[in-house]
Design a protein around this motif. Sequence first.
Motif, PDB file in Angstrom:
ATOM      1  N   CYS A  98       0.831  -1.205   0.000  1.00 13.76           N
ATOM      2  CA  CYS A  98       0.000   0.000   0.000  1.00 13.76           C
ATOM      3  C   CYS A  98       0.868   1.257   0.000  1.00 13.76           C
ATOM      4  N   GLY A  99       0.216   2.395  -0.246  1.00 21.85           N
ATOM      5  CA  GLY A  99       0.926   3.671  -0.207  1.00 21.85           C
ATOM      6  C   GLY A  99       0.706   4.494  -1.449  1.00 21.85           C
ATOM      7  N   VAL A 100       1.747   5.147  -1.917  1.00 21.60           N
ATOM      8  CA  VAL A 100       1.662   6.074  -3.046  1.00 21.60           C
ATOM      9  C   VAL A 100       2.392   5.492  -4.252  1.00 21.60           C
ATOM     10  N   TYR A 101       1.746   5.588  -5.425  1.00 23.81           N
ATOM     11  CA  TYR A 101       2.346   5.139  -6.677  1.00 23.81           C
ATOM     12  C   TYR A 101       2.368   6.300  -7.670  1.00 23.81           C
ATOM     13  N   LYS A 102       3.374   6.282  -8.537  1.00 25.20           N
ATOM     14  CA  LYS A 102       3.589   7.377  -9.481  1.00 25.20           C
ATOM     15  C   LYS A 102       3.802   6.830 -10.893  1.00 25.20           C
ATOM     16  N   THR A 103       3.243   7.518 -11.875  1.00 29.33           N
ATOM     17  CA  THR A 103       3.537   7.227 -13.269  1.00 29.33           C
ATOM     18  C   THR A 103       4.131   8.458 -13.929  1.00 29.33           C
ATOM     19  N   VAL A 104       5.063   8.236 -14.829  1.00 28.10           N
ATOM     20  CA  VAL A 104       5.651   9.334 -15.603  1.00 28.10           C
ATOM     21  C   VAL A 104       5.454   9.111 -17.094  1.00 28.10           C
ATOM     22  N   ASN A 105       4.658   8.087 -17.440  1.00 25.38           N
ATOM     23  CA  ASN A 105       4.429   7.772 -18.845  1.00 25.38           C
ATOM     24  C   ASN A 105       2.941   7.554 -19.150  1.00 25.38           C
ATOM     25  N   GLY A 106       2.121   8.393 -18.554  1.00 27.38           N
ATOM     26  CA  GLY A 106       0.700   8.358 -18.861  1.00 27.38           C
ATOM     27  C   GLY A 106      -0.051   7.168 -18.320  1.00 27.38           C
ATOM     28  N   GLY A 107       0.508   6.498 -17.319  1.00 28.10           N
ATOM     29  CA  GLY A 107      -0.172   5.369 -16.699  1.00 28.10           C
ATOM     30  C   GLY A 107       0.204   4.022 -17.264  1.00 28.10           C
ATOM     31  N   ILE A 148       0.155  12.352   8.061  1.00 31.76           N
ATOM     32  CA  ILE A 148       0.265  13.189   6.869  1.00 31.76           C
ATOM     33  C   ILE A 148       1.743  13.307   6.505  1.00 31.76           C
ATOM     34  N   TYR A 149       2.033  13.170   5.218  1.00 34.41           N
ATOM     35  CA  TYR A 149       3.407  13.268   4.741  1.00 34.41           C
ATOM     36  C   TYR A 149       3.521  14.352   3.678  1.00 34.41           C
ATOM     37  N   THR A 150       4.690  14.965   3.618  1.00 36.32           N
ATOM     38  CA  THR A 150       5.005  15.921   2.553  1.00 36.32           C
ATOM     39  C   THR A 150       6.193  15.406   1.761  1.00 36.32           C
ATOM     40  N   THR A 151       6.268  15.830   0.503  1.00 37.56           N
ATOM     41  CA  THR A 151       7.434  15.552  -0.323  1.00 37.56           C
ATOM     42  C   THR A 151       7.726  16.772  -1.174  1.00 37.56           C
ATOM     43  N   THR A 152       8.994  17.020  -1.404  1.00 36.60           N
ATOM     44  CA  THR A 152       9.407  18.125  -2.276  1.00 36.60           C
ATOM     45  C   THR A 152      10.225  17.626  -3.455  1.00 36.60           C
ATOM     46  N   ASN A 153      10.308  16.304  -3.602  1.00 35.18           N
ATOM     47  CA  ASN A 153      11.082  15.736  -4.709  1.00 35.18           C
ATOM     48  C   ASN A 153      10.302  14.642  -5.440  1.00 35.18           C
ATOM     49  N   GLY A 154       9.009  14.873  -5.596  1.00 33.68           N
ATOM     50  CA  GLY A 154       8.200  13.962  -6.384  1.00 33.68           C
ATOM     51  C   GLY A 154       7.921  12.620  -5.763  1.00 33.68           C
ATOM     52  N   GLY A 155       8.059  12.523  -4.436  1.00 35.57           N
ATOM     53  CA  GLY A 155       7.768  11.279  -3.754  1.00 35.57           C
ATOM     54  C   GLY A 155       8.964  10.378  -3.541  1.00 35.57           C
TER      55      GLY A 155
END
Length: 263
Positions: A98-107, A148-155
Amino acid sequence: LSSQAQWIQQATGFTATSRGINYVDIVNPNVVWAVAYDGSGSGAFINEFTRTINGGTLWTPGQVLGGTTYGLGNLSAVDDQIAYVSLYKGSGTQDATCGVYKTVNGGTTWTHMTGALQGSASFADNVYFWDANNGIAHGDVLGGYFEIYTTTNGGTTWTRVPQANINATVATGEGGWTSVIDGDKDSTVMFGTNKGKIYISNDRGFHWFGVATGIVPASAGTMGVAHIAFLDKMHGLVAQGFNTASTTGDTVLQIFKTSDGGH
């Protein structure tokens, strides 16, 4: 005038039957992402989404992990290529997937941005990003205050907001809701709770205050704050919601507005 106020029906691209849409993130008039749910009646947990880059003429569906083990809390898109999702386990104990996921190619592919809202004690409610670098992710109460979490470098790295930076008294049993979050794409973000409060940050998640909206806490099938819609950081609406599975008959729901940023 009514003849000018028409909606255009668009196919969202899913091949599975009874796919519904429960969260939409609009980047601009052409680029829109949306999160799907299983509307077949079986209540399966899915982590599917769809995206358009031409104003809805064509929608292209996709999935983060696939299967029916994990669901999506919400999706926060930066542009047509970059987006983030919160992912939770549909039943049983939450886990390290679980958690946060990121895409950089449109999913097309998704990367787990580890370090936030993972493990059995956490629940990944929502993410919100102002740009490709700056964002927040929040869960429920952990250790006496909201996680609550913060990020300044895209996760790539996450920092939990300390309790001293959250000006609120947590009610017994208080928690957040998936998909109940909004912001102004400048510096403000807010999320709702089952106790009728919203938590607001005006500095991109580093400091927060909690405020009672007037909506009653969840009970007898109602959900507390279930919808948030802000025009800007000062003017917005919050609305009560209800759980149709446990509410019978007609239910009068509450809605409140603010013109001073929730204060």
